[in-house]
Design an enzyme around this catalytic site. Structure first.
Site, PDB file in Angstrom:
ATOM      1  N   TYR A  64      37.024  29.127  27.712  1.00  0.00           N
ATOM      2  CA  TYR A  64      37.605  30.218  26.908  1.00  0.00           C
ATOM      3  C   TYR A  64      38.960  29.823  26.307  1.00  0.00           C
ATOM      4  CZ  TYR A  64      40.061  34.716  26.259  1.00  0.00           C
ATOM      5  OH  TYR A  64      40.812  35.761  25.771  1.00  0.00           O
ATOM      6  N   ASP A  74      34.620  17.933  29.149  1.00  0.00           N
ATOM      7  CA  ASP A  74      34.207  19.167  29.825  1.00  0.00           C
ATOM      8  C   ASP A  74      32.881  18.891  30.528  1.00  0.00           C
ATOM      9  OD1 ASP A  74      35.061  22.424  29.070  1.00  0.00           O
ATOM     10  OD2 ASP A  74      33.308  21.990  30.323  1.00  0.00           O
ATOM     11  N   ALA A 118      40.792  22.449  32.876  1.00  0.00           N
ATOM     12  CA  ALA A 118      39.535  22.501  33.634  1.00  0.00           C
ATOM     13  C   ALA A 118      39.765  22.941  35.069  1.00  0.00           C
ATOM     14  CB  ALA A 118      38.881  21.121  33.622  1.00  0.00           C
ATOM     15  N   TYR A 178      42.271  30.373  44.890  1.00  0.00           N
ATOM     16  CA  TYR A 178      42.447  29.992  43.488  1.00  0.00           C
ATOM     17  C   TYR A 178      43.932  29.756  43.187  1.00  0.00           C
ATOM     18  CZ  TYR A 178      43.277  30.702  38.542  1.00  0.00           C
ATOM     19  OH  TYR A 178      43.748  30.571  37.264  1.00  0.00           O
ATOM     20  N   ASN A 195      47.785  37.697  31.953  1.00  0.00           N
ATOM     21  CA  ASN A 195      46.363  38.013  31.682  1.00  0.00           C
ATOM     22  C   ASN A 195      45.958  37.630  30.265  1.00  0.00           C
ATOM     23  OD1 ASN A 195      47.107  39.555  34.108  1.00  0.00           O
ATOM     24  ND2 ASN A 195      45.012  40.291  33.921  1.00  0.00           N
ATOM     25  N   HIS A 225      36.751  40.139  34.121  1.00  0.00           N
ATOM     26  CA  HIS A 225      38.002  40.590  33.502  1.00  0.00           C
ATOM     27  C   HIS A 225      37.874  41.955  32.835  1.00  0.00           C
ATOM     28  CE1 HIS A 225      38.898  36.156  33.715  1.00  0.00           C
ATOM     29  NE2 HIS A 225      39.838  36.730  34.419  1.00  0.00           N
ATOM     30  N   ASP A 240      44.416  42.749  44.594  1.00  0.00           N
ATOM     31  CA  ASP A 240      45.042  43.127  43.316  1.00  0.00           C
ATOM     32  C   ASP A 240      46.477  43.617  43.537  1.00  0.00           C
ATOM     33  OD1 ASP A 240      43.079  42.585  41.455  1.00  0.00           O
ATOM     34  OD2 ASP A 240      42.214  44.597  41.520  1.00  0.00           O
TER      35      ASP A 240
HETATM   36  N1  UFG Z   1      39.886  46.093  36.769  1.00  0.00           N
HETATM   37  C1  UFG Z   1      39.248  47.315  36.917  1.00  0.00           C
HETATM   38  N2  UFG Z   1      37.904  47.359  36.678  1.00  0.00           N
HETATM   39  C2  UFG Z   1      37.175  46.261  36.329  1.00  0.00           C
HETATM   40  C3  UFG Z   1      37.840  45.019  36.185  1.00  0.00           C
HETATM   41  C4  UFG Z   1      39.197  44.978  36.421  1.00  0.00           C
HETATM   42  O1  UFG Z   1      39.863  48.333  37.239  1.00  0.00           O
HETATM   43  O2  UFG Z   1      35.943  46.386  36.159  1.00  0.00           O
HETATM   44  C5  UFG Z   1      41.338  46.049  36.995  1.00  0.00           C
HETATM   45  C6  UFG Z   1      41.740  45.082  38.098  1.00  0.00           C
HETATM   46  O3  UFG Z   1      41.681  45.726  39.355  1.00  0.00           O
HETATM   47  C7  UFG Z   1      43.153  44.705  37.672  1.00  0.00           C
HETATM   48  C8  UFG Z   1      43.105  44.776  36.143  1.00  0.00           C
HETATM   49  O4  UFG Z   1      41.944  45.529  35.831  1.00  0.00           O
HETATM   50  O5  UFG Z   1      44.051  45.673  38.127  1.00  0.00           O
HETATM   51  C9  UFG Z   1      42.987  43.412  35.493  1.00  0.00           C
HETATM   52  O6  UFG Z   1      41.923  42.719  36.137  1.00  0.00           O
HETATM   53  P1  UFG Z   1      41.348  41.323  35.604  1.00  0.00           P
HETATM   54  O7  UFG Z   1      40.233  40.928  36.513  1.00  0.00           O
HETATM   55  O8  UFG Z   1      41.059  41.441  34.149  1.00  0.00           O
HETATM   56  O9  UFG Z   1      42.568  40.344  35.747  1.00  0.00           O
HETATM   57  P2  UFG Z   1      43.433  39.950  37.037  1.00  0.00           P
HETATM   58  O10 UFG Z   1      44.773  40.577  36.837  1.00  0.00           O
HETATM   59  O11 UFG Z   1      42.752  40.210  38.303  1.00  0.00           O
HETATM   60  O12 UFG Z   1      43.420  38.380  36.902  1.00  0.00           O
HETATM   61  C10 UFG Z   1      44.360  37.694  36.183  1.00  0.00           C
HETATM   62  C11 UFG Z   1      43.785  36.369  35.714  1.00  0.00           C
HETATM   63  C12 UFG Z   1      43.464  35.489  36.890  1.00  0.00           C
HETATM   64  C13 UFG Z   1      44.690  35.371  37.749  1.00  0.00           C
HETATM   65  C14 UFG Z   1      45.194  36.731  38.157  1.00  0.00           C
HETATM   66  C15 UFG Z   1      46.473  36.671  38.937  1.00  0.00           C
HETATM   67  O13 UFG Z   1      42.636  36.583  34.953  1.00  0.00           O
HETATM   68  O14 UFG Z   1      43.068  34.219  36.449  1.00  0.00           O
HETATM   69  O15 UFG Z   1      45.464  37.486  36.999  1.00  0.00           O
HETATM   70  O16 UFG Z   1      46.577  37.799  39.751  1.00  0.00           O
HETATM   71  F1  UFG Z   1      44.404  34.689  38.877  1.00  0.00           F
END
Ligand code: UFG
Length: 326
Positions: free
Chosen positions: A12, A32, A75, A142, A171, A190, A286
């Site tokens: 991505y 890749d 990667a 991770y 993000n 995500h 989270d």
């Molecule tokens: N969320 C929901 N519903 C969903 C998906 C996500 O409520 O169906 C919430 C999550 O709980 C979080 C927010 O949306 O509060 C964002 O979630 P993402 O999964 O989109 O992203 P993250 O913040 O978990 O992850 C990002 C990066 C990761 C990194 C992380 C660090 O994508 O690579 O931040 O905490 F590791």
């Protein structure tokens, strides 16, 4: 013309980087293994090698056959939940890959490295925004693997005179403005692509992972950065490495955040769809809020983000996903 090796250039973030580097006139080489990337996401102007970063002979041949001026390393396995279940795969792929990369770089006298790191290295902090001085305390394998990779680079930079910039992403989201490439994960975890699956008819509602956090509306806050701004920051980073010694860590985010509810509300506005929501239990690991302090990126990289507009970000993602769904 300088030659840039982009590892993970079919993923991505990597595929946006490849396209931008080609537009900037760099000669681009992509490695890749296509485990999570897509061959057709790689710009046709780049030279593509299918193979694994951990394969020493394969990587050595690339470094021998090309005069590489800088490496950008994307990667990695990057799913937080999966990393908790399969930590050894994460250490093998992420840390093992970095070890091999550093070895071939040193053996072939390639000094410049831009590394894709993450806000997941910080863990939970009460006070936002997060500066690069904050302590690191990854809460999953991770984030731990990315921190280990940063440290490997740091020590090798001292021993072998490498020049590096480690960029800690918040993000990353959105798709290219021309709609040709975007986010495509399987499974998708995500928030923005999942929300958009509702107007696309792929799911009936968006589940909100908890509304009892200590934030204004009770849902988690994140700093959402458009993938093209992120790629632009890497161009700045490469140029800085060519200009002078760097060896530091830099946050990449816009410096302000949106709650999950605000993202859903914006997606309703952009798509015109009511997007039903349901509150579900919290997802493990989270943090309530993750927002970057981005002063260092602006000062050191001279980075000027252009797409700090959540409606535009969601619009680019929606246009891309609509095309994919056809
Ligand atoms: N969320 C929901 N519903 C969903 C998906 C996500 O409520 O169906 C919430 C999550 O709980 C979080 C927010 O949306 O509060 C964002 O979630 P993402 O999964 O989109 O992203 P993250 O913040 O978990 O992850 C990002 C990066 C990761 C990194 C992380 C660090 O994508 O690579 O931040 O905490 F590791």
């Amino acid at each position: 013309m300088k030659t840039i090796l982009i590892i993970g250039g079919a993923g991505y973030v990597g595929s946006h980087q490849v396209k931008l580097m080609c537009n900037k006139g760099y000669e681009v080489i992509v490695v890749d293994n296509l485990n999570t990337g897509f061959r057709d996401a790689v710009d046709g102007r780049a030279k593509f090698y299918l193979g694994d970063l951990r394969d020493y002979e394969f990587m050595t041949k690339i470094f021998v056959d090309h005069k590489i001026d800088a490496v950008i390393h994307f990667a990695a396995l990057s799913l937080v939940g999966e990393s908790v279940e399969k930590p050894l795969e994460y250490f093998d792929n992420n840390v093992g890959g970095m070890q091999n990369l550093l070895k071939v770089m040193v053996e072939n006298n390639v000094k410049n490295l831009v590394f894709s790191s993450t806000a997941a290295t910080y863990g939970t902090h009460e006070v936002m925004p997060i500066t690069e001085e904050y302590s690191t305390n990854p809460e999953n394998p991770y984030g731990e693997s990315k921190l280990m990779m940063e440290q490997m680079i740091k020590w090798c930079a001292k021993a072998y005179d490498l020049n590096y910039l480690a960029l800690r992403y918040f993000n990353v989201c959105g798709a290219s403005l021309d709609g040709t490439i975007g986010e495509n994960h399987d499974p998708e975890t995500h928030l923005i692509p999942i929300v958009l699956q509702v107007p696309l008819g792929i799911r009936e509602f968006i589940g909100i992972y908890g509304d009892d956090y200590a934030t204004a509306d009770g849902t988690c806050i994140r700093d959402y950065i458009h993938v093209e701004d992120l790629a632009a920051a890497h161009v700045c980073a490469v140029e800085k490495l060519f200009a002078s010694k760097q060896n530091t860590i830099i946050n990449l985010g816009y410096g302000h955040g949106y709650s999950v509810k605000e993202i859903i509300e914006t997606a309703r506005k952009v798509t015109g769809h009511p997007i039903p929501e349901k509150v579900t239990p919290r997802r493990a690991g989270d943090p309530a809020a993750l927002v970057a302090q981005n002063t260092k990126a602006k000062e050191v990289l001279e980075w000027n983000p252009k797409y700090d507009d959540i409606e535009l970000i969601i619009k680019t993602a929606f246009e891309y996903h609509k095309k994919q769904a056809k």
